[in-house]
Write an enzyme that holds these catalytic residues in place. Structure first.
Site, PDB file in Angstrom:
ATOM      1  N   ASP A 191      15.271  15.304   8.754  1.00 37.82           N
ATOM      2  CA  ASP A 191      15.698  15.773   7.434  1.00 37.82           C
ATOM      3  C   ASP A 191      14.474  16.198   6.619  1.00 37.82           C
ATOM      4  O   ASP A 191      14.097  15.553   5.662  1.00 37.82           O
ATOM      5  CB  ASP A 191      16.460  14.623   6.737  1.00 37.82           C
ATOM      6  CG  ASP A 191      17.113  15.073   5.445  1.00 37.82           C
ATOM      7  OD1 ASP A 191      17.270  16.289   5.256  1.00 37.82           O
ATOM      8  OD2 ASP A 191      17.455  14.202   4.626  1.00 37.82           O
TER       9      ASP A 191
ATOM     10  N   ALA B 161       4.986  13.717   9.982  1.00 34.20           N
ATOM     11  CA  ALA B 161       5.742  13.482  11.217  1.00 34.20           C
ATOM     12  C   ALA B 161       5.081  14.157  12.413  1.00 34.20           C
ATOM     13  O   ALA B 161       5.102  13.624  13.528  1.00 34.20           O
ATOM     14  CB  ALA B 161       7.176  13.989  11.045  1.00 34.20           C
TER      15      ALA B 161
END
Lengths: 535, 509
Positions: free
Chosen positions: B367, B349
Site C-alpha cells: 500500500d 521497503a
C-alpha cells in the site's frame, strides 16, 4: 607564499564568483576530513634516478612481476589466473589497490574515488563480457546477441540533471530555454554522430569502437585527430553555446580536457563508440555505489596472496635471461629484488623513463608524447541530502552537473543502492584543465582549502551544503589520466609504446590514449596473453 | 455617564458572545485533535465554567481603578482568546504536553471572562439600582451566549474556519477594551488613558497582522488549501503529514495527496486486504505489509484468527507513531499497530527487501503512495517485485494498490505488465472509493490461480459481499487494457511508470 581565500577561489572559478562567494561566506568553519591517497614524496622517489643495491639474500625468483595494481595490472593477473598460471606477483605503490578506479567505504554506502561506471559492452567484446558473467552481472543474451545486464546494476533513473541559473533540469544537455538555432544544431550534431556510428571502412571496421585497438585506421577517420574538437565543431558551422558546453562537458568528463584541448577524434569517440547503430540509444551504464571499485575488488580478491602493497618499484633492469625488478618495501624500508622471466609494466607510461634502467639514460622519443592531466576528487559525507528548492526542480539524480561550474558536479553514491532519503555520500569531480601549472597548484593546497573550493562550488546549487556536510575527504590525482590532445592518438607513439621492450610487456589504458576501464582491461589481457603464448 | 449605559450593555453582549466562542473553539479543536468529542466538550465546559467562578471570586479582591482593570482584562482576553485556536493547532504537533496547554488556555480565558461581568456590574452600580442592574446584565449575558452558539456552527466554522474565528473575536474583545477607554473616560486617570489606548492599538495590530498573515503561514495556509479543518500537521524527514476533520470524517494527506477519508476508507482497505486472503488456500500466518503506516490495512488483516505475525514496513516513523498516538487515527485503525502480533519497521521497503533475511510470508499487502516521483516509482519496478518474490512462498498471495485505472489507465496497466514480467500471475481488479474515484489493485500469486469469487467466511465486512467481491474483477470499456497502445514495463533504469503517471495526472491539475 600562502594564497588568500579570494585568490584561490579566483584561480578555480574566476573573479566574479570568487568575490560573491567571499562576500556571502565571510566566516567558514573548518570542515572535518583529510587528504587521502598516495604520499607524493614516495612517488617522487622514482625521479631520483639512482641505482639501487639489493642485499644478496633479498632476491627471490618469480616468473612474472606485474608492476602497478590499477585496472590494467589486475586484468593481467586475472588473465593469468584464468590460464592457470600462478607464478607471478603484483606490486602496488599505494596501500590500496585499484589506481584511479579505487573506492572507499562508509557506514552508509561505499563510494568511488575515480572511475564510476562502465557502459554495457557490445557483444564483440568477449573477454570483458566473460568478466561480467563471472561477476553475475548478466542474465542472458538478447535475440540480437547483445548481453542482458541485471536491472539492479544498470544506472537507475533519474540518471542525470543539470543546474542552470538557479534551477535543476532533466538530462545533461540543457533543453530549457533553447532557441530554434540551438534545437537545429543539436539535431544536426546528432546527425554527424549518426554518420560516424554507421560509417565502416573497406574491411567493415567501425570508426569508433571499444577497445580503441578495433577502430578503423582509415585516413578519413584519423584526419579527425589532427584538429581539436572545438575546431571541428566550428568547421562544421556550429555556433550554439549550449552545444559547445555539452561537448566541452563531455571532454572534461571523459578526458579531463577542455573542448579546444581535445582531439576531435577523441570527442567523436565519446559520442559514437557506445552507440550500436544510428537511432539507438547510447549503451546503458553499469554502475555500483562504489563505482568501478566493484570491478577492482572482484579482480583483486582473487590474487590477495600475490599482491604486495606499499611497494615502491625503484628500478627495472632487463637482462639476457629475463628482467630484474628492484623495489622498496615501505613497511620496513627494505630493498628487495625479483628475478623474473618477464615483467608487465602496468603503471602510467610516463613513469617508464624513471624506472626502466635503459630508459633512464635516454628515454625513447615516443614516451615524451604521453601527457597526463591532474584532477581532484572529493567525497562529501552528508548527514542529509539537500532539499529541492523549487517544486518543479528536477530531483536528485545519479549524476548532478553544474552548468556554470568548471567542475563536473557530483555523483550520488546512495542512488544505485535505492537510498532516497537521509544521509548520503556525494563524489565531486574537478578536472584541472582550466589552470596553468595545474599539478603544482593542486599540491600547494591543503585540505581546508580544497574543501572550501568544493563547498563554495556546490553552494551555487545547495546554499546549505556546509551545514549538511559532516566530512570531506579529498584525493589529489596528480597524473589522473592520459590526455588525448590533437596529434597524439594516431601519431604512432602508442603503437611504439605498446611493443615489448626486451622482456618487459606494457599494459595500461595510457596505451589507448583514452582512460577507460575497457581499455585498461584490454591491455592487461593483451599483455598477459603475449606472455602466455610465448611460453 | 448615564447616556452611555445602553452602550455598556451592548458591551456585555459582545463580551458574553466572545467568551462562549472561545469555549466552543477550545472544545472543538480538542475534540478534532484528540477525538472523543463528548469527553472533550464536557471537560472544556467544566474547566471553563469553574475558571469563570475563580475569576468572579478573584474580582472581590480588586478595589481600586476598576475601569482601568476592566479595559486591561478585555485586552488580555483579546490576546489570549484571539490567539487560542492558532496556538492550540501549532502546539498539537508537540503531543506530549498538548493537554496541559489546552486546559491551561481554557482555564486562563475562563478566569479572565469570569472577572469581566462582576467588574462591569460594579462600575455600573451607581447608575442603576441593584435589582435592574442584575436583571439586565445577566439577561444580556445569556443572550450573548445564544448569539454565539448560533453563529458558531452556522456561520463561523463553515465560512471562516477555526483560526480566523478565533482571531476575529480577539479583535472584538480588543475593540470593547478600546471603546471602554472612551465610555469610561471619566473613571480613568488621563495619563493612564493614553497608555491603555496605546496598549489597545498594539493588540489590535497584532491580531490584524495575524489575520492577514494567516494565509502565508504554512499551517494556516493549509487551512485554506484543505476544505476541512486541520487537526494535525507536521513535516517529517520524508513528507508532510496532515490530518483534517470535516463533515465526512477524518482525512489523511501525505504531501497534499489524499490517503484516505474515514467516511469510505473501509471500501479501499477491505478491497486491499481480503482478496489476498480469499486467494490463499491455506491458513495464512505470516503477513507482510509494505507501506500502510496508517494501520488501516493491519486492522483488516487482524480480523483473521490464523494470523501469528504482521510485519509492517513503512518509511516514516512519524507516520506510524501518529497512527498509534493521535486518538482519531487510533480509533479508526482499532489500535492495530499496538497489537502484540504487529511489528513495525521504519525503513524504505526497497532497501529493506534488499537487505533483509526475513522468513517468507504467506500474504503481502502493498500500500504505497502513487508513483508520482522516482523514489516511489522504484517500489513498482521489476527489480522490486523480484526482491519481493524472495520473501514469498510458492502459494503466497499478494495485493498491491495500483492507482486509478480510469484517471491513470496506462499507469495501472503498466504495473500489471511489470508484475507479469517479474513472474507473477496477476488478476487486476477495481472498485469504487468515492473519495478517490474508481480505484485499482493487483491480486497476484507466483502460481497460476483463478480469481476468487467471494470473501473468506466468518469475517465481518462492511463493503465486500459475494456480489461486490466478484464484480471487482470486471473492467469497463474505459478502464480496460488499452488495445492499441504499447505499454512499457517499469524498470529501475527506465522508470516508465513515473512518466506515465505524471502525464496522466497532469491532465487533472
Amino acid at each position: 607564499m600562502k594564497l588568500t581565500r579570494r585568490e584561490i577561489l579566483t584561480a578555480f572559478f574566476g573573479l566574479p564568483f570568487a568575490l560573491s562567494a567571499c562576500r556571502s561566506n565571510s566566516e567558514n568553519k573548518p570542515v572535518a576530513g583529510e587528504i587521502v591517497g598516495a604520499n607524493v614524496d614516495v612517488g617522487h622517489i622514482l625521479r631520483e634516478n639512482r641505482n639501487y643495491e639489493v642485499p644478496n639474500n633479498n632476491w627471490e625468483n618469480v616468473k612474472v612481476a606485474i608492476i602497478g595494481g590499477g585496472a590494467a595490472g589486475l586484468s593481467a593477473a586475472y588473465k593469468f589466473q584464468k590460464s592457470d598460471f600462478s607464478d607471478f606477483v603484483l606490486l602496488e605503490l599505494e596501500n590500496k589497490i585499484g589506481g584511479t578506479a579505487q573506492s572507499g567505504t562508509s557506514d552508509i554506502v561505499p563510494y568511488p574515488w575515480g572511475a564510476h561506471y562502465l557502459p554495457v559492452p557490445f557483444q564483440e567484446n568477449a573477454e570483458l563480457i566473460a568478466l561480467l558473467d563471472e561477476m553475475s552481472l548478466t542474465e542472458g543474451v538478447k535475440e540480437t546477441g547483445e548481453i542482458i545486464v541485471k536491472e539492479q546494476f544498470l544506472c537507475r533513473e533519474p540518471e542525470e540533471r543539470v543546474f542552470y541559473k538557479g534551477r535543476w533540469y532533466h538530462g545533461l544537455y540543457l533543453h530549457a530555454g533553447e532557441s530554434e538555432t540551438d534545437k537545429r544544431e543539436y539535431e544536426e550534431f546528432y546527425k554527424q554522430v549518426d554518420f560516424w556510428v554507421n560509417w565502416r571502412d573497406s574491411n567493415g571496421k567501425r570508426a569508433f569502437v571499444l577497445p580503441v585497438a578495433d577502430c578503423s585506421r582509415d585516413a578519413d577517420v584519423l584526419a579527425l585527430d589532427k584538429l581539436s574538437f572545438g575546431d571541428w565543431l566550428r568547421q562544421k558551422g556550429f555556433t550554439s553555446e549550449r552545444l559547445f558546453w555539452y561537448c566541452d562537458y563531455a571532454c572534461r568528463d571523459d578526458y579531463g580536457l577542455k573542448l579546444d584541448q581535445t582531439s576531435a577524434w577523441a570527442g567523436l569517440f565519446y559520442f559514437c563508440s557506445r552507440v550500436r547503430k544510428s537511432g539507438d540509444e547510447s549503451q546503458p551504464f553499469i554502475t555500483f555505489p562504489e563505482g568501478n571499485g566493484r570491478f577492482i575488488n572482484f579482480l583483486s580478491d582473487k590474487i590477495k596472496d600475490k599482491t604486495r602493497l606499499k611497494t615502491v618499484v625503484l628500478e627495472i633492469v632487463p637482462s639476457e635471461k629475463g628482467v630484474d625488478v628492484i623495489y622498496l618495501n615501505t613497511a620496513n624500508n627494505e630493498i628487495r629484488g625479483l628475478r623474473c622471466e618477464k615483467a608487465i609494466f602496468a603503471a602510467p607510461v610516463f613513469t617508464a623513463r624513471f624506472l626502466i634502467r635503459d630508459f633512464k639514460k635516454g628515454a625513447p622519443a615516443h614516451l615524451q608524447e604521453f601527457e597526463h592531466n591532474a584532477w581532484f576528487v572529493a567525497n562529501l559525507f552528508l548527514k542529509d541530502r539537500p532539499k529541492t528548492r523549487f517544486a518543479r526542480d528536477f530531483p536528485l539524480a545519479w549524476d548532478n552537473v553544474l552548468y556554470e561550474s568548471p567542475s563536473l558536479g557530483y555523483v550520488n553514491s546512495t542512488h544505485q543502492k535505492g537510498l532516497d532519503y537521509g544521509a548520503a555520500v556525494f563524489t565531486y569531480y574537478y578536472p584541472m584543465c582550466h589552470e596553468e601549472n595545474a599539478r603544482a597548484k593542486l599540491f600547494a593546497l591543503d585540505h581546508q582549502e580544497l574543501a572550501d573550493i568544493v563547498l563554495t562550488d556546490l553552494s551555487r546549487a545547495h546554499p546549505n551544503i556546509r551545514e549538511l556536510t559532516e566530512k570531506i575527504d579529498v584525493m589529489r590525482w596528480g597524473h589522473a589520466m592520459i590526455s588525448p590532445r590533437p596529434n597524439f592518438l594516431w601519431s604512432g607513439a602508442r603503437d611504439e609504446a605498446q611493443k615489448p621492450f626486451r622482456n618487459i610487456h606494457f599494459a595500461h589504458s595510457d596505451l589507448s590514449g583514452i582512460a577507460l576501464f575497457e581499455e585498461a582491461f584490454y591491455h592487461g589481457i593483451r599483455a598477459a596473453s603475449e606472455i602466455i603464448s610465448a611460453k | 455617564m448615564n447616556k452611555q449605559v445602553p452602550l455598556l450593555f451592548l458591551n456585555v453582549i459582545i463580551i458574553a458572545t466572545c467568551g462562549l466562542i472561545y469555549e466552543l473553539l477550545a472544545a472543538t479543536v480538542s475534540s478534532y485533535v484528540l477525538g472523543d468529542s463528548v469527553t472533550q466538550f464536557s471537560l472544556v465546559i467544566g474547566i471553563y465554567l469553574s475558571a469563570m467562578g475563580v475569576g468572579s471570586w478573584l474580582s472581590g479582591y480588586l478595589d481600586k481603578d476598576l475601569a482601568k482593570r476592566f479595559v486591561e482584562i478585555e485586552l488580555a482576553v483579546a490576546v489570549i482568546g484571539g490567539f487560542s485556536a492558532p496556538l492550540l493547532f501549532l502546539t498539537f504537533a508537540s503531543l506530549s504536553y498538548f493537554n496541559l496547554i489546552l486546559y491551561g488556555t481554557v482555564f486562563v480565558i475562563g478566569a479572565l471572562v469570569g472577572l469581566e461581568i462582576p467588574l462591569l456590574m460594579r462600575i455600573l452600580k451607581d447608575e442603576l439600582d441593584f435589582k435592574k442592574l442584575v436583571a439586565r446584565v445577566l439577561a444580556l449575558d445569556y443572550a450573548g451566549a445564544l448569539v454565539a452558539s448560533l453563529l458558531f456552527p452556522i456561520f463561523l466554522v463553515p465560512k471562516l474556519g477555526l483560526i480566523r474565528t478565533s482571531l476575529l473575536f480577539g479583535l472584538l474583545n480588543a475593540g470593547v477594551g478600546i471603546w471602554g477607554t472612551w465610555l469610561l473616560e471619566n473613571l480613568i486617570k488621563k495619563r493612564e488613558l493614553t497608555i491603555l489606548r496605546i496598549k489597545g492599538f498594539i493588540v489590535v495590530i497584532l491580531l490584524l497582522v495575524a489575520l492577514i498573515k494567516a494565509d502565508s503561514l504554512t499551517t494556516l495556509a493549509e487551512d485554506a488549501l484543505f476544505a476541512d479543518n486541520i487537526i494535525y500537521a507536521k513535516s517529517s524527514s520524508y513528507q508532510r503529514i496532515v490530518v483534517t476533520k470535516g463533515k465526512t470524517g477524518y482525512s489523511l494527506f501525505l504531501n497534499g495527496n489524499l490517503q484516505f477519508n474515514s467516511f469510505d476508507e473501509y471500501r479501499y482497505h477491505e478491497a486491499l486486504v481480503h482478496p489476498a486472503f480469499a486467494a490463499h488456500d491455506g491458513q495464512p500466518k505470516r503477513i507482510l505489509v509494505l507501506g500502510g503506516g496508517d494501520g488501516l490495512a493491519v486492522r483488516e488483516i487482524l480480523k483473521y484468527p490464523s494470523i501469528e505475525s504482521v510485519t509492517l514496513v513503512d518509511l516514516d516513523p512519524l507516520m506510524t507513531q501518529i497512527s498509534k498516538s493521535v486518538p482519531a487515527l487510533g480509533e479508526l485503525n482499532k489500535n492495530s499497530l499496538n497489537d502484540a502480533r504487529v511489528s513495525v519497521v521504519n525503513n524504505d521497503a526497497f532497501v529493506w527487501l534488499d537487505a533483509n533475511n526475513a522468513e517468507p510470508f504467506d500474504i503481502a499487502i502493498i500500500d504505497f503512495p502513487d508513483p508520482n516521483n522516482f523514489a516511489l516509482g522504484k517500489l513498482y519496478t521489476t527489480r522490486f517485485y523480484n526482491l519481493l518474490k524472495k520473501k514469498l512462498k510458492p502459494d503466497s498471495a499478494i495485493v498491491i494498490q495500483t492507482t486509478s485505472p480510469l484517471f491513470a489507465r496506462k499507469s495501472f496497466w503498466c504495473i500489471m505488465k511489470t508484475l507479469e514480467a517479474s513472474g507473477f500471475h496477476v488478476k487486476p481488479f477495481n472498485t469504487t472509493v468515492p473519495s478517490f474515484g474508481i480505484w485499482g489493485y493487483a491480486l497476484a500469486k507466483l502460481e497460476p490461480f483463478e480469481a476468487p469469487q467471494k470473501p473468506s467466511e466468518n469475517i465481518e465486512l462492511k463493503f465486500l459481499n459475494e456480489n461486490s467481491f466478484a464484480s471487482m474483477f470486471e473492467f469497463s470499456a474505459d478502464t480496460n487494457l488499452p488495445k492499441d497502445e504499447e505499454i512499457e514495463i517499469n524498470r529501475l533504469d527506465n522508470q516508465a511508470l513515473v512518466r506515465y503517471y505524471e502525464s496522466e495526472w497532469r491532465r487533472f491539475e
